[in-house]
Design a protein around this motif. Structure first.
Motif, PDB file in Angstrom:
ATOM      1  N   ASP A 157     -14.014  54.456  39.651  1.00 26.22           N
ATOM      2  CA  ASP A 157     -14.863  55.303  39.301  1.00 26.22           C
ATOM      3  C   ASP A 157     -15.977  54.780  38.800  1.00 26.22           C
ATOM      4  O   ASP A 157     -16.959  55.396  38.978  1.00 26.22           O
ATOM      5  CB  ASP A 157     -14.267  55.936  37.959  1.00 26.22           C
ATOM      6  CG  ASP A 157     -12.924  56.845  38.425  1.00 26.22           C
ATOM      7  OD1 ASP A 157     -12.790  57.363  39.366  1.00 26.22           O
ATOM      8  OD2 ASP A 157     -11.581  56.689  37.784  1.00 26.22           O
ATOM      9  N   GLN A 184     -23.787  64.144  37.274  1.00 28.80           N
ATOM     10  CA  GLN A 184     -22.755  65.061  38.091  1.00 28.80           C
ATOM     11  C   GLN A 184     -21.469  64.493  38.081  1.00 28.80           C
ATOM     12  O   GLN A 184     -20.490  65.250  37.968  1.00 28.80           O
ATOM     13  CB  GLN A 184     -23.375  65.673  39.554  1.00 28.80           C
ATOM     14  CG  GLN A 184     -22.242  66.442  40.116  1.00 28.80           C
ATOM     15  CD  GLN A 184     -22.152  67.928  39.387  1.00 28.80           C
ATOM     16  OE1 GLN A 184     -23.211  68.482  38.982  1.00 28.80           O
ATOM     17  NE2 GLN A 184     -21.003  68.215  39.535  1.00 28.80           N
ATOM     18  N   LYS A 185     -21.370  63.243  38.514  1.00 26.60           N
ATOM     19  CA  LYS A 185     -20.254  62.414  38.876  1.00 26.60           C
ATOM     20  C   LYS A 185     -19.713  62.287  37.655  1.00 26.60           C
ATOM     21  O   LYS A 185     -18.279  62.354  37.022  1.00 26.60           O
ATOM     22  CB  LYS A 185     -20.451  61.079  39.764  1.00 26.60           C
ATOM     23  CG  LYS A 185     -21.015  61.520  40.830  1.00 26.60           C
ATOM     24  CD  LYS A 185     -20.952  60.290  41.821  1.00 26.60           C
ATOM     25  CE  LYS A 185     -21.376  60.383  43.261  1.00 26.60           C
ATOM     26  NZ  LYS A 185     -21.655  59.551  44.190  1.00 26.60           N
ATOM     27  N   LYS A 187     -19.955  64.217  34.667  1.00 26.58           N
ATOM     28  CA  LYS A 187     -19.290  65.295  34.325  1.00 26.58           C
ATOM     29  C   LYS A 187     -17.958  65.558  35.083  1.00 26.58           C
ATOM     30  O   LYS A 187     -16.993  65.876  34.359  1.00 26.58           O
ATOM     31  CB  LYS A 187     -20.021  66.634  34.720  1.00 26.58           C
ATOM     32  CG  LYS A 187     -19.840  68.039  34.411  1.00 26.58           C
ATOM     33  CD  LYS A 187     -20.551  69.032  35.302  1.00 26.58           C
ATOM     34  CE  LYS A 187     -19.763  69.221  36.472  1.00 26.58           C
ATOM     35  NZ  LYS A 187     -20.040  70.645  37.073  1.00 26.58           N
ATOM     36  N   ASP A 188     -17.923  65.450  36.237  1.00 31.86           N
ATOM     37  CA  ASP A 188     -16.629  65.488  37.049  1.00 31.86           C
ATOM     38  C   ASP A 188     -15.576  64.685  36.615  1.00 31.86           C
ATOM     39  O   ASP A 188     -14.226  65.087  36.222  1.00 31.86           O
ATOM     40  CB  ASP A 188     -16.737  65.298  38.491  1.00 31.86           C
ATOM     41  CG  ASP A 188     -17.772  65.994  39.200  1.00 31.86           C
ATOM     42  OD1 ASP A 188     -17.850  67.356  38.733  1.00 31.86           O
ATOM     43  OD2 ASP A 188     -18.281  65.992  40.354  1.00 31.86           O
ATOM     44  N   TYR A 189     -15.862  63.442  36.249  1.00 34.34           N
ATOM     45  CA  TYR A 189     -14.824  62.502  35.690  1.00 34.34           C
ATOM     46  C   TYR A 189     -14.398  62.833  34.215  1.00 34.34           C
ATOM     47  O   TYR A 189     -13.236  62.877  33.774  1.00 34.34           O
ATOM     48  CB  TYR A 189     -15.669  60.949  35.640  1.00 34.34           C
ATOM     49  CG  TYR A 189     -14.695  59.926  35.134  1.00 34.34           C
ATOM     50  CD1 TYR A 189     -13.390  59.517  35.723  1.00 34.34           C
ATOM     51  CD2 TYR A 189     -14.915  59.509  33.749  1.00 34.34           C
ATOM     52  CE1 TYR A 189     -12.776  58.324  35.404  1.00 34.34           C
ATOM     53  CE2 TYR A 189     -13.999  58.771  33.202  1.00 34.34           C
ATOM     54  CZ  TYR A 189     -13.240  57.932  33.837  1.00 34.34           C
ATOM     55  OH  TYR A 189     -12.203  57.033  33.292  1.00 34.34           O
ATOM     56  N   LEU A 191     -14.574  65.794  32.991  1.00 33.27           N
ATOM     57  CA  LEU A 191     -13.529  67.241  33.171  1.00 33.27           C
ATOM     58  C   LEU A 191     -12.193  66.621  33.503  1.00 33.27           C
ATOM     59  O   LEU A 191     -11.243  67.297  32.991  1.00 33.27           O
ATOM     60  CB  LEU A 191     -14.330  68.047  33.743  1.00 33.27           C
ATOM     61  CG  LEU A 191     -15.592  68.687  33.241  1.00 33.27           C
ATOM     62  CD1 LEU A 191     -16.346  69.570  34.677  1.00 33.27           C
ATOM     63  CD2 LEU A 191     -15.275  69.684  32.154  1.00 33.27           C
ATOM     64  N   LYS A 192     -12.275  65.723  34.397  1.00 36.90           N
ATOM     65  CA  LYS A 192     -10.807  65.399  34.838  1.00 36.90           C
ATOM     66  C   LYS A 192      -9.905  64.695  33.712  1.00 36.90           C
ATOM     67  O   LYS A 192      -8.865  65.040  33.305  1.00 36.90           O
ATOM     68  CB  LYS A 192     -10.990  64.495  36.014  1.00 36.90           C
ATOM     69  CG  LYS A 192      -9.705  63.868  36.358  1.00 36.90           C
ATOM     70  CD  LYS A 192      -9.600  63.069  37.551  1.00 36.90           C
ATOM     71  CE  LYS A 192     -10.693  61.935  37.421  1.00 36.90           C
ATOM     72  NZ  LYS A 192     -10.736  60.856  38.454  1.00 36.90           N
ATOM     73  N   GLU A 212     -17.991  72.073  29.004  1.00 36.07           N
ATOM     74  CA  GLU A 212     -18.465  72.365  30.218  1.00 36.07           C
ATOM     75  C   GLU A 212     -19.921  72.565  30.305  1.00 36.07           C
ATOM     76  O   GLU A 212     -20.573  71.958  31.122  1.00 36.07           O
ATOM     77  CB  GLU A 212     -17.340  73.135  31.055  1.00 36.07           C
ATOM     78  CG  GLU A 212     -17.922  73.130  32.526  1.00 36.07           C
ATOM     79  CD  GLU A 212     -16.768  73.903  33.385  1.00 36.07           C
ATOM     80  OE1 GLU A 212     -17.095  73.924  34.685  1.00 36.07           O
ATOM     81  OE2 GLU A 212     -15.724  74.277  32.960  1.00 36.07           O
ATOM     82  N   ASN A 216     -22.668  70.163  32.117  1.00 36.12           N
ATOM     83  CA  ASN A 216     -23.327  70.914  33.273  1.00 36.12           C
ATOM     84  C   ASN A 216     -24.869  70.664  33.064  1.00 36.12           C
ATOM     85  O   ASN A 216     -25.854  70.600  34.107  1.00 36.12           O
ATOM     86  CB  ASN A 216     -23.256  72.606  33.378  1.00 36.12           C
ATOM     87  CG  ASN A 216     -22.039  72.801  34.155  1.00 36.12           C
ATOM     88  OD1 ASN A 216     -21.344  71.911  34.850  1.00 36.12           O
ATOM     89  ND2 ASN A 216     -21.429  73.778  33.723  1.00 36.12           N
TER      90      ASN A 216
END
Length: 309
Positions: A157, A184-185, A187-189, A191-192, A212, A216
């Motif tokens: 990651d 962005q990446k 955020k995705d990490y 959130l996961k 979220e 964002n």
């Protein structure tokens, strides 16, 4: 799960939102060989290699400092805590909050705290001015799944999330890296991880939506990481979190009725974070006093306020 990976993952999350001594202590390695390596690999690869080589943080002392400045009010939070990781993670420390009005100190509050990891939860104990203690309990969620994600965070990651790296100044064995993380990446990490962890016990859809919204709008994150590349130890993480905290404040403000003129204050405010290691391998045991465990008053973790129309 090695604690160094938990702490490094948490430290990088702080840059969005805290080893025992190594065996290689040759100054020749630091002064002669390392510069040659810099010429042979790019800065990102050097950073990843340095972080992967860090020795495990089994116990020691960490410190943190957060500086807030705004047109009318501001403040500084200074803290330091000892930790041990075996047989489970236990911390003890203290923090001081200094508030300012118009740049002039207006009072300070100092408190002690403890934290410990149990099989199911993380417990946090905070002392009040009158000497009493409050207790907060954070659920660990799917602990096994989280551990698996953190286990691969440095090797998989982190390289993916890092958008750019510049090799900064070097003082002896300590090398600075100026790191830009892809918002962005990240955020995705996060959130996961939040879906696996559900950090707040009793968190609901409203809490998750706010989280979220904040992610964002936070954009890319820049931080400076300092690593002792001879002792293979993390030394410091510095980040200017102004864009991220402004985004978080505006997201929370949008959840309330009106802005009460706060939008201009938010846009003129700044926030900086310092997170440092001071000693390693110096703490053998930490015991939370029985009177704290027995008498602390269980408090509910604050919830996101409802939006009033």
């Amino acid at each position: 799960m090695k604690l160094k990976k938990k702490l490094l993952a948490a430290g990088l999350a702080c840059a969005l939102a805290v080893g025992t001594p190594g065996f290689m202590d040759s100054q020749a390695f630091a002064e002669d060989i390392q510069p040659a390596l810099v010429n042979e690999m790019d800065a990102k690869a050097q950073l990843i290699n340095s972080m992967n080589s860090l020795t495990n943080m089994e116990n020691g002392t960490l410190s943190f400092k957060v500086d807030l400045a705004s047109p009318f009010f501001g403040g500084t939070v200074n803290g330091i805590f000892d930790f041990v990781s075996k047989p489970s993670v236990v911390c003890q420390g203290n923090s001081e909050v200094v508030m300012t009005l118009g740049g002039i100190p207006n009072g300070n509050t100092r408190y002690n705290f403890y934290s410990r990891e149990t099989e199911k939860d993380v417990e946090f104990y905070s002392q009040n001015k009158n000497g009493s203690w409050d207790k907060y309990v954070y659920g660990k969620g799917n602990s096994k799944a989280i551990d698996e994600e953190i286990e691969k965070s440095l090797s998989t990651d982190l390289p993916d999330v890092v958008k750019g790296v510049t090799v900064g100044q070097r003082q002896g064995a300590e090398q600075n890296y100026i790191v830009t993380l892809d918002g962005q990446k990240v955020k995705d990490y996060l959130l996961k991880m939040s879906k696996l962890g559900n950090v707040k016990k009793g968190s609901n859809e409203k809490d998750n939506k706010l989280f979220e919204d904040i992610l964002n709008n936070m954009g890319d994150v820049q931080c400076t990481i300092t690593i002792d590349e001879v002792q293979h130890q993390f030394r410091n993480l510095y980040a200017d979190l102004t864009p991220q905290v402004r985004a978080a404040a505006k997201a929370m403000l949008s959840n309330m009725k009106g802005d009460s003129g706060m939008d201009g204050i938010i846009n003129a405010s700044t926030v900086e974070l310092n997170f440092s290691s001071t000693t390693y391998c110096t703490i053998s045991n930490i015991v939370i006093p029985e009177d704290v465990l027995n008498n602390a008053v269980l408090k509910e973790i604050p919830k996101v306020p409802e939006k009033t129309k």
